[in-house]
Each structure stands twice: as structure tokens, then as C-alpha cells.
Design a protein around this motif. Structure first.
Motif, short mmCIF file in Angstrom:
data_model
loop_
_atom_site.label_atom_id
_atom_site.label_comp_id
_atom_site.label_asym_id
_atom_site.label_seq_id
_atom_site.Cartn_x
_atom_site.Cartn_y
_atom_site.Cartn_z
N MET A 1 11.60 17.00 28.77
CA MET A 1 11.82 16.21 27.55
C MET A 1 11.98 14.74 27.90
O MET A 1 12.71 14.37 28.83
CB MET A 1 13.07 16.71 26.82
CG MET A 1 12.96 18.13 26.33
SD MET A 1 11.77 18.33 25.00
CE MET A 1 12.62 17.50 23.67
N ILE A 2 11.30 13.89 27.16
CA ILE A 2 11.39 12.45 27.37
C ILE A 2 12.71 11.95 26.79
O ILE A 2 13.06 12.25 25.65
CB ILE A 2 10.21 11.73 26.69
CG1 ILE A 2 8.90 12.12 27.39
CG2 ILE A 2 10.39 10.22 26.70
CD1 ILE A 2 7.66 11.66 26.66
N SER A 3 13.46 11.18 27.59
CA SER A 3 14.74 10.66 27.10
C SER A 3 14.69 9.15 26.88
O SER A 3 15.37 8.63 25.99
CB SER A 3 15.86 10.99 28.08
OG SER A 3 15.60 10.39 29.35
N THR A 4 13.92 8.43 27.71
CA THR A 4 13.82 6.97 27.59
C THR A 4 12.36 6.57 27.77
O THR A 4 11.73 6.95 28.76
CB THR A 4 14.67 6.27 28.67
OG1 THR A 4 16.03 6.71 28.55
CG2 THR A 4 14.61 4.76 28.50
N LEU A 5 11.83 5.82 26.82
CA LEU A 5 10.41 5.47 26.82
C LEU A 5 10.23 3.96 26.82
O LEU A 5 10.86 3.25 26.04
CB LEU A 5 9.73 6.08 25.59
CG LEU A 5 8.21 5.87 25.47
CD1 LEU A 5 7.54 7.13 24.92
CD2 LEU A 5 7.89 4.70 24.54
N LEU A 6 9.38 3.47 27.71
CA LEU A 6 9.00 2.06 27.76
C LEU A 6 7.64 1.90 27.09
O LEU A 6 6.72 2.68 27.35
CB LEU A 6 8.95 1.56 29.20
CG LEU A 6 8.52 0.10 29.41
CD1 LEU A 6 9.27 -0.51 30.61
CD2 LEU A 6 7.01 -0.03 29.65
N VAL A 7 7.52 0.89 26.22
CA VAL A 7 6.24 0.58 25.61
C VAL A 7 5.64 -0.61 26.34
O VAL A 7 6.23 -1.69 26.37
CB VAL A 7 6.39 0.27 24.11
CG1 VAL A 7 5.05 -0.18 23.52
CG2 VAL A 7 6.88 1.50 23.37
N GLY A 25 15.33 10.37 18.66
CA GLY A 25 16.49 10.29 19.53
C GLY A 25 16.14 9.86 20.95
O GLY A 25 16.87 10.19 21.90
N ILE A 26 15.07 9.13 21.13
CA ILE A 26 14.63 8.66 22.44
C ILE A 26 15.02 7.20 22.60
O ILE A 26 14.76 6.38 21.72
CB ILE A 26 13.10 8.82 22.59
CG1 ILE A 26 12.71 10.30 22.53
CG2 ILE A 26 12.59 8.19 23.89
CD1 ILE A 26 11.22 10.55 22.51
#
Length: 613
Positions: A1-7, A25-26
Motif C-alpha cells: 500500500m502506498i503511504s506517501t506519494l511524490l508528484v 489518506g496518502i
């Protein structure tokens, strides 16, 4: 599961992805250049990482710095957005090699399709190599391009070398890859595309069609879903071709397959291995969040066996800070207000008070309307744009409203040559003749502490405004009963609202002033001094910079004393990742040349002077 995403992007698309992340909730991480230090996408993210520099080549095209930012910030996934490195296989590999989740297709799929030359070969097509007169017109395109950058239509063989050079330079600046190719240019076709979504379990959804035929400089302006007027057979054909292209490269995630439709036939253009700018119209019609689906697919979740059913019609208009009547020149400055009526989806990277700079694309926002029918969606969007409060630099708002109401568009008879045919009519100034009076009355009320009441008749007051390129002088008078203006009854006037009765009809004018810049409803005015400053006058034939930018090239052999013809290209400015040609205003002799390659210029800077013969 992805918890922190950088764009790995900026502006509107970064804000769009962050919005979905909050709902899921990320946690979110933004990257930003020095020019974007206070940008909205940085302000709404949970964390931000600086990329030193201002140009795309130093910042958003530096995949190594972005991967380091992801690792340093604790991100476990990267979403590329669109543009910049979104279709860069090397960047995708670097993300995966760093142990991060890549929210997109595999590097091999990107490599196969991101280069338009390779994509055409994969689909059994070949670009032109030796161009002859018989091949004209042709289209020069950037192999790694998108968004209309690095594209040139060539109608004369003598222009080919210069246009190839310009396309290479623009492509290298925008994508870090200067490869270009040439293909036949099909005029007056329709730009139709198919949205696909594929998972890691072999399921591919073809999510209907979109029409993106209204384009300027090969960049889309108005898009809609589904594409109107296509036969059932053609819809099935393009959907099947899109699925075939996806299966050919084991595609995963969201992507778009684009076609040019002419004479009832679909010609493959390219596959974009990323989310498209116009994805909201598909979301509206299918009731999906494509960004959420991208994330779920990246986490390994399967799609349902069949996609949801399409419902209704959606239309999107791109609001640009640009002047369509002046060769689409980009505009910069303070965006004082951006407000759209309720019921319209607005995706934007700006809020009130933000500055529009020179380094990036001039798109301010995307406005989207969804309704049961195409007619209702068009009407809702045109009306909302007309009533929107957009205060700041010149925009294409009026062009959008007129385009949506044009009979060719409402009858779904548009094609990619729409603006070539209709631009003069669509940009004909139609300023409100009573806007200057409303501005003057609001100004008078705003400056008067006692409402302007006088015991004796006053002398007429005058104010001057520039509106649609012309000066307007208005007169009004303070009387015992209030303000009066010849031929118009003043029903109400305060600093922000003026009501005038004209020929028995009451009209309301909302007035907002930002220094000398005044907005009356959706008409922009500039308050002028009573007596013009003679030092600001320029000689006839003066060429002034229409935008801030960099002089990238001066025409070969051009020197003071050169004879030039009206329309001859004299120099080129680069602004907002596009090159803009500056041409001679008249036929005559070049008597002054102030521009040199590499020079930074501001709007209104004197570039050259041509004395008419």
C-alpha cells in the motif's frame, strides 16, 4: 500500500493528484523550482522539496534530483503527472531502481510508445524521410513531445530546414530530447482519442472516446466526451485499435491512444503513456477518479471485468493567460481573482493573488461541465465562463465562450482547422460601451467620503480609460440628487456596484479595481492619466515585446539598414516553453535593432524599428 506519494510535476496536475491523495489518506510530497517556491501545489502538499533553479532543464527535467527528493522525503511512490518526465523511460527506471513504486506503465512500454517514431513503427507506419514538393504540407513533430511543443506545419519546401531547427530547439527545451520527425499533414480532420486503463492482471478498459479538435498551435483548447457524431463502427474500430496498442506493449495504468479522423477513416497518431490534461471529461462521463484508479493499479489491485457505463456528456475548456488576438501571446502578472460559478468543476494550480510567471505553460485552469446531453453541457460551460470572475492578465475566456457557442461547434461540425478559419471573428473586440462609465462612477463613489453631494451644480467630471485598444472619455456630474451622466440614468452607484438604466432597461455592473486596472463585469479597462506622458510614446513602426521572454534568435543577415517586407520574421522570443515569431509590422527599412540573442526582455521593451517605405 502506498503511504506517501511524490508528484514529479507542478501546477494544476500536481494539485489534482494531491486532491485524490488526500481523499485516499496518502501523504503528499511536492517538488518545486525557485520560481514555484510559493506556488499552490507547494502550499497544498504535506511536504515540499526544492529543486534549485528556474528553468525546466534545471528542475522538473532533472530526474536524478527528483528521485533524491523522493528518497529524502520518505515517499514510497512517484506520480509523474503529464509533461516534463511523464513519458521518460529512463526516469521511470530510476524511480523503480530506487525501490519506489512508479504510478504508470513499465519503462519498456513507455520506451516503445513515448517515442512517436517508434510507436508508428510498432503500428506498422513509417515517418517521411526525404520530403518533396509532392509531400506538402507536412507536420514536423517532436519524437518525445506533447502539448503542441516542437510541432510545425510546413507548406513550402524552402521553410523546412528552418522549421526543423526551431522544432528541435523547442523540443530540447521542453523535453530534454531534440529528436523530431516528419509526417503528412492531414488538414481539416478531427482529433479523436480513446482513454484506456489497464491493470497488472490482463484487463484493459477502453473508456470511450474524446474529441479534441479545437486546437491552437497544436495544443488542445476545448475537449469533450464522448466524441460526437462518430458512427458505431468507427467507435468500435478506434476502441479496438487502442486496446491492440496497449496489449502490444503489455500496458499498465492510464493512457490515451490518439487518432486523426478524416473521410470516415481513423489515422493513428500516437499513444500517450500518461494521464492526459483532458482526463476530467472521461471521469465525469464514467463516474471515475482516474488518479485513484492509477494508484490502485500501481498497488496491484485488479480492475473489474468490465468498465462502468457512460452517462451523459462532458465538455472541458482550458483557460489560458494568453491573448488570442495577438498570435496567442502568453501573458504574465498577478492573478487577482479566479472564481467560477457553482456546478462547474475547476482544476487549477492558482488561487487569488498568485503570480503568473514566464517559465511555464500559461494554462490557468480547466473548467468542466457535465450534463445529460451535449447541448446542456455546452450551454452550462459557456454560461459559467461568461459569468466567471477572472481578474488579472488577458485570458482566452471570451474566445472560449464564443467557440462553445459557434454554430460549427454546437452542430459538432468542427475540425482541427476551426481556429484557422474563424479566429478573426472569434477575437473581434466587443467591449461593453457602458463599462467606462460604470468604472468612473464606481471610482467617484469610492473616492468620495460624503457621496459626492453638492448644494450647487458641479462642473462635469471626466475620466479616461483604455478599453480594447482604444481610449474612451466619459463625463458625469455630481448633483443634489446624486450622480448623472448624459443619456443614462444612474440608479445606484457605489465603489463595487453600479446600476444604470439604458433605454428603460436596468443593467448591473460589478466593478473591481486593482490600481489602474479595472474589471467591469468581464470587461478589462486601464485608467489613463488626464494628460498622456510624452516620454512613453514610440516611433511609428516600433516593434515592442508582446510578452516577457528571452531573445533566442535574430533572422540571418538582419542588420540596421536591411530591407524587410511586412510579415517577414525578424526575431524569435522564447516564453513559457514556446517560441514566438516577431515579424515586421510594415514593408520598409530596419532603422534600429535593440534585440540580441540571449537578452531577457519585459513586455513593451523596444526590440526594433522599421521605417515604412
Amino acid at each position: 500500500m502506498i503511504s506517501t506519494l511524490l508528484v514529479a510535476n507542478r501546477g494544476e496536475i500536481a494539485c489534482r493528484v494531491f486532491r485524490t491523495c488526500r481523499e485516499l489518506g496518502i501523504r503528499t510530497v511536492a517538488v518545486y523550482s525557485d520560481a514555484d517556491a510559493n506556488a499552490l501545489h507547494v502550499r497544498v502538499a504535506d511536504t515540499g522539496v526544492r529543486l534549485p533553479g528556474e528553468t525546466p532543464a534545471d528542475t522538473y527535467l532533472r530526474g536524478d534530483l527528483i528521485v533524491k527528493a523522493a528518497v529524502a522525503s520518505g515517499a514510497d511512490a512517484v506520480h509523474p503527472g503529464y509533461g516534463f518526465l511523464a513519458e521518460n523511460a529512463g526516469f521511470a527506471r530510476a524511480v523503480l531502481d530506487a525501490g519506489l513504486v512508479w504510478v504508470g506503465p513499465s519503462p519498456d512500454a513507455i520506451e516503445a510508445m513515448a517515442s512517436k517514431t517508434q510507436a508508428k513503427r510498432l503500428m506498422g507506419l513509417k515517418p517521411l524521410t526525404d520530403v518533396t514538393e509532392a509531400d506538402l504540407p507536412v507536420l514536423v513533430k517532436a519524437a518525445a513531445g506533447g502539448g503542441g511543443r516542437g510541432m510545425r506545419v510546413v507548406r513550402h519546401l524552402a521553410d523546412l530546414d528552418a522549421e526543423l531547427a526551431a522544432a528541435r530547439a523547442e523540443a530540447a527545451s521542453a523535453f530534454g530530447d531534440g529528436e523530431v520527425f516528419v509526417e503528412p499533414y492531414v488538414e481539416n480532420g478531427r482529433h479523436v482519442e480513446v482513454q484506456i486503463l489497464a491493470d497488472t492482471h490482463g484487463t484493459i478498459w477502453p473508456l470511450g472516446t474524446r474529441d479534441c479538435s479545437l486546437q491552437r498551435r497544436h495544443q488542445k483548447v476545448v475537449e469533450e466526451a464522448p466524441a460526437p457524431g462518430l458512427s458505431e463502427e468507427l467507435q468500435e474500430e478506434v476502441s479496438a485499435l487502442a486496446v491492440r496498442a496497449a496489449r502490444a506493449v503489455d500496458y499498465v495504468g492510464a493512457g490515451t491512444v490518439e487518432f486523426l479522423v478524416a473521410d470516415g477513416r481513423a489515422h493513428f497518431l500516437e499513444m500517450n503513456t500518461r494521464l492526459q490534461v483532458e482526463h476530467p471529461v472521461t471521469e465525469a462521463v464514467f463516474g471515475l477518479d482516474l488518479v485513484a484508479e492509477q494508484i490502485r493499479v500501481a498497488e496491484g489491485h485488479p480492475l473489474e471485468s468490465t468498465p462502468p457505463r457512460a452517462r451523459g456528456h462532458a465538455v472541458e475548456a482550458r483557460l489560458y493567460a494568453e491573448d488570442p488576438s495577438s498570435d496567442w501571446s502568453p501573458q504574465t502578472g498577478r492573478l487577482h481573482r479566479l472564481s467560477m460559478p457553482e456546478g462547474i468543476r475547476l482544476d487549477t494550480g492558482y488561487t487569488d493573488g498568485d503570480d503568473i510567471g514566464v517559465h511555464y505553460d500559461p494554462m490557468l485552469a480547466k473548467a468542466v461541465a457535465h450534463a445529460p446531453t451535449r447541448t446542456e453541457a455546452i450551454r452550462a460551460l459557456a454560461s459559467a465562463l461568461e459569468r466567471a470572475a477572472i481578474h488579472g492578465p488577458v485570458t482566452n475566456r471570451d474566445l472560449l465562450v464564443r467557440s462553445l457557442r459557434h454554430p460549427e461547434f454546437t452542430a459538432a461540425r468542427m475540425d482541427t482547422g476551426f481556429y484557422d478559419r474563424h479566429l478573426p471573428d472569434l477575437t473581434e473586440p466587443t467591449p461593453d460601451p457602458h463599462a467606462p462609465l460604470a468604472a468612473a462612477l464606481a471610482d467617484a463613489r469610492g473616492r468620495s467620503r460624503f457621496g459626492g453631494w453638492r448644494n450647487v451644480p458641479s462642473q462635469p467630471q471626466t475620466k479616461r480609460y483604455a478599453m480594447a485598444g482604444q481610449d474612451h472619455e466619459v463625463r458625469y456630474r455630481h448633483t443634489r440628487t446624486g450622480l448623472e451622466a448624459d443619456g443614462v440614468r444612474v440608479v445606484h452607484a457605489d465603489a463595487h456596484l453600479v446600476v444604470l438604466e439604458v433605454d428603460g432597461v436596468q443593467r448591473k455592473f460589478e466593478v473591481t479595481a486593482y490600481g489602474d486596472r479595472v474589471h467591469v463585469n468581464n470587461t478589462a479597462l486601464m485608467a489613463l492619466p488626464r494628460f498622456p506622458d510624452p516620454t512613453t510614446q514610440h516611433a511609428p513602426g516600433s516593434l515592442l515585446a508582446p510578452m516577457p521572454g528571452t531573445v533566442v534568435r535574430v533572422a540571418d543577415g538582419l542588420t540596421v539598414g536591411s530591407a524587410v517586407k511586412a510579415g517577414d520574421p525578424l526575431l524569435w522570443l522564447e516564453a513559457m516553453k514556446m517560441q514566438h515569431k516577431i515579424t515586421a509590422p510594415v514593408t520598409g527599412t530596419l532603422t534600429a535593432l535593440h534585440a540580441v540573442p540571449g537578452q531577457q526582455v519585459e513586455p513593451g521593451s523596444l526590440l526594433a524599428v522599421v521605417r515604412e517605405t
